[in-house]
Design an enzyme around this catalytic site. Sequence first.
Site, PDB file in Angstrom:
ATOM      1  N   GLU A   1       3.548  -9.530 -10.841  1.00 26.24           N
ATOM      2  CA  GLU A   1       4.552  -8.526 -11.180  1.00 26.24           C
ATOM      3  C   GLU A   1       5.685  -9.164 -11.995  1.00 26.24           C
ATOM      4  O   GLU A   1       5.793 -10.392 -12.059  1.00 26.24           O
ATOM      5  CB  GLU A   1       5.117  -7.928  -9.887  1.00 26.24           C
ATOM      6  CG  GLU A   1       4.078  -7.221  -9.016  1.00 26.24           C
ATOM      7  CD  GLU A   1       3.578  -5.904  -9.612  1.00 26.24           C
ATOM      8  OE1 GLU A   1       4.110  -5.450 -10.645  1.00 26.24           O
ATOM      9  OE2 GLU A   1       2.630  -5.341  -9.040  1.00 26.24           O
TER      10      GLU A   1
ATOM     11  N   ASN B   1       4.236  -1.674 -15.847  1.00 25.32           N
ATOM     12  CA  ASN B   1       5.360  -2.596 -16.028  1.00 25.32           C
ATOM     13  C   ASN B   1       4.907  -3.910 -16.686  1.00 25.32           C
ATOM     14  O   ASN B   1       5.635  -4.890 -16.679  1.00 25.32           O
ATOM     15  CB  ASN B   1       6.026  -2.884 -14.674  1.00 25.32           C
ATOM     16  CG  ASN B   1       5.058  -3.496 -13.676  1.00 25.32           C
ATOM     17  OD1 ASN B   1       3.912  -3.801 -14.009  1.00 25.32           O
ATOM     18  ND2 ASN B   1       5.511  -3.684 -12.443  1.00 25.32           N
TER      19      ASN B   1
ATOM     20  N   ASP C   1      -8.317 -10.132  -7.838  1.00 24.04           N
ATOM     21  CA  ASP C   1      -7.411  -9.955  -6.704  1.00 24.04           C
ATOM     22  C   ASP C   1      -8.035  -9.155  -5.565  1.00 24.04           C
ATOM     23  O   ASP C   1      -9.094  -8.541  -5.734  1.00 24.04           O
ATOM     24  CB  ASP C   1      -6.096  -9.306  -7.164  1.00 24.04           C
ATOM     25  CG  ASP C   1      -6.304  -8.178  -8.167  1.00 24.04           C
ATOM     26  OD1 ASP C   1      -7.428  -7.667  -8.263  1.00 24.04           O
ATOM     27  OD2 ASP C   1      -5.335  -7.811  -8.853  1.00 24.04           O
TER      28      ASP C   1
ATOM     29  N   HIS D   1       2.298  -5.738 -15.724  1.00 17.82           N
ATOM     30  CA  HIS D   1       1.684  -6.733 -14.836  1.00 17.82           C
ATOM     31  C   HIS D   1       0.207  -6.959 -15.169  1.00 17.82           C
ATOM     32  O   HIS D   1      -0.452  -6.076 -15.720  1.00 17.82           O
ATOM     33  CB  HIS D   1       1.892  -6.389 -13.350  1.00 17.82           C
ATOM     34  CG  HIS D   1       1.074  -5.261 -12.825  1.00 17.82           C
ATOM     35  ND1 HIS D   1       1.580  -4.320 -11.956  1.00 17.82           N
ATOM     36  CD2 HIS D   1      -0.219  -4.906 -13.002  1.00 17.82           C
ATOM     37  CE1 HIS D   1       0.645  -3.454 -11.629  1.00 17.82           C
ATOM     38  NE2 HIS D   1      -0.461  -3.787 -12.244  1.00 17.82           N
TER      39      HIS D   1
HETATM   40  C1  F6R Z   1      -6.780  -4.797 -10.891  1.00 17.83           C
HETATM   41  C2  F6R Z   1      -5.512  -5.413 -11.251  1.00 17.83           C
HETATM   42  C3  F6R Z   1      -4.369  -4.631 -11.828  1.00 17.83           C
HETATM   43  C4  F6R Z   1      -4.776  -3.460 -12.716  1.00 17.83           C
HETATM   44  C5  F6R Z   1      -3.552  -2.742 -13.260  1.00 17.83           C
HETATM   45  C6  F6R Z   1      -3.917  -1.487 -14.030  1.00 17.83           C
HETATM   46  O1  F6R Z   1      -7.693  -5.744 -10.376  1.00 17.83           O
HETATM   47  O2  F6R Z   1      -5.370  -6.567 -11.054  1.00 17.83           O
HETATM   48  O3  F6R Z   1      -3.547  -5.520 -12.557  1.00 17.83           O
HETATM   49  O4  F6R Z   1      -5.575  -3.902 -13.767  1.00 17.83           O
HETATM   50  O5  F6R Z   1      -2.697  -2.372 -12.222  1.00 17.83           O
HETATM   51  O6  F6R Z   1      -4.461  -0.558 -13.140  1.00 17.83           O
HETATM   52  P1  F6R Z   1      -5.086   0.813 -13.629  1.00 17.83           P
HETATM   53  O7  F6R Z   1      -6.306   0.477 -14.423  1.00 17.83           O
HETATM   54  O8  F6R Z   1      -5.425   1.538 -12.358  1.00 17.83           O
HETATM   55  O9  F6R Z   1      -4.040   1.505 -14.447  1.00 17.83           O
END
Ligand code: F6R
Length: 245
Positions: A143, A136, A67, A138
């Site tokens: 989401e 959550n 992303d 995701h």
């Molecule tokens: C990152 C992404 C997100 C993260 C997720 C966890 O490219 O797509 O889905 O993997 O938000 O983030 P952290 O590791 O910061 O807790």
Amino acid sequence: MRIYVTKDYGEMSRRAANIISAQIILKPDCILGLATGSTPIGIYDQLVEWYEKGDLDFSDVVTVNLDEYKGLGAESEQSYIHYMREHLFDRVNLKSENTHMPDGRIADSGEACRAYNGLLASLGAPDLQLLGLGRNGHIGFNEPGSVFEKDVHCVDLTPSTLAANQRFFEAEGSPMPTQAYTMGIRSILRARKILVAVSGADKADAVQKVFFGPVTPDVPGSILQLHDDVTLVTDEAAYSKAERP
Ligand code: F6R
């Protein structure tokens, strides 16, 4: 699903890096799907260390990231391309033409998503996709409530994501993007193998719901239960609530 429960963040990072390095050694021209966020930083540091020791060679590796914020390019410290260069791309011998992300600078969402979908289709399925997990549940920027059948698409950032990241943009003195381009669930599920890295007690509910709860769009990562090659590497804290209902 394979599950490795490690003592702490350091051990989790080494174990996940081990799995990625095994992939590179077994198939030097593999396609790696990569993630950003706080979780993979230790994994990338470990891969860099092994590269510097001469144990890993990225010269034929191809990468595709999950992303990118819409509106941001490498000049913004908050962009994911900036993050990837800082934590991995500029520290190993990956060829820049072999690293791929959605292009946040393309203003037309349809065009940006078509371009990245086209690129992913031309490369073929990633051999290994690294994922972090949102609190959550995701994955990528998919989401709760996301449709499972989506490829790369543009999403509106949720109020909680906006609130969580606002401070980074304030520090940089730039407005926070309100949208992002992300691989959809369908794109993510195309990977031959999926490696989920999780750490910390604040992810314990997510681990329980994603891996042991019902498969539902309300918990986007729960779809991973239907993929036939998923490895979860978690520390004890993130695994503390994981038990089958
Ligand atoms: C990152 C992404 C997100 C993260 C997720 C966890 O490219 O797509 O889905 O993997 O938000 O983030 P952290 O590791 O910061 O807790």
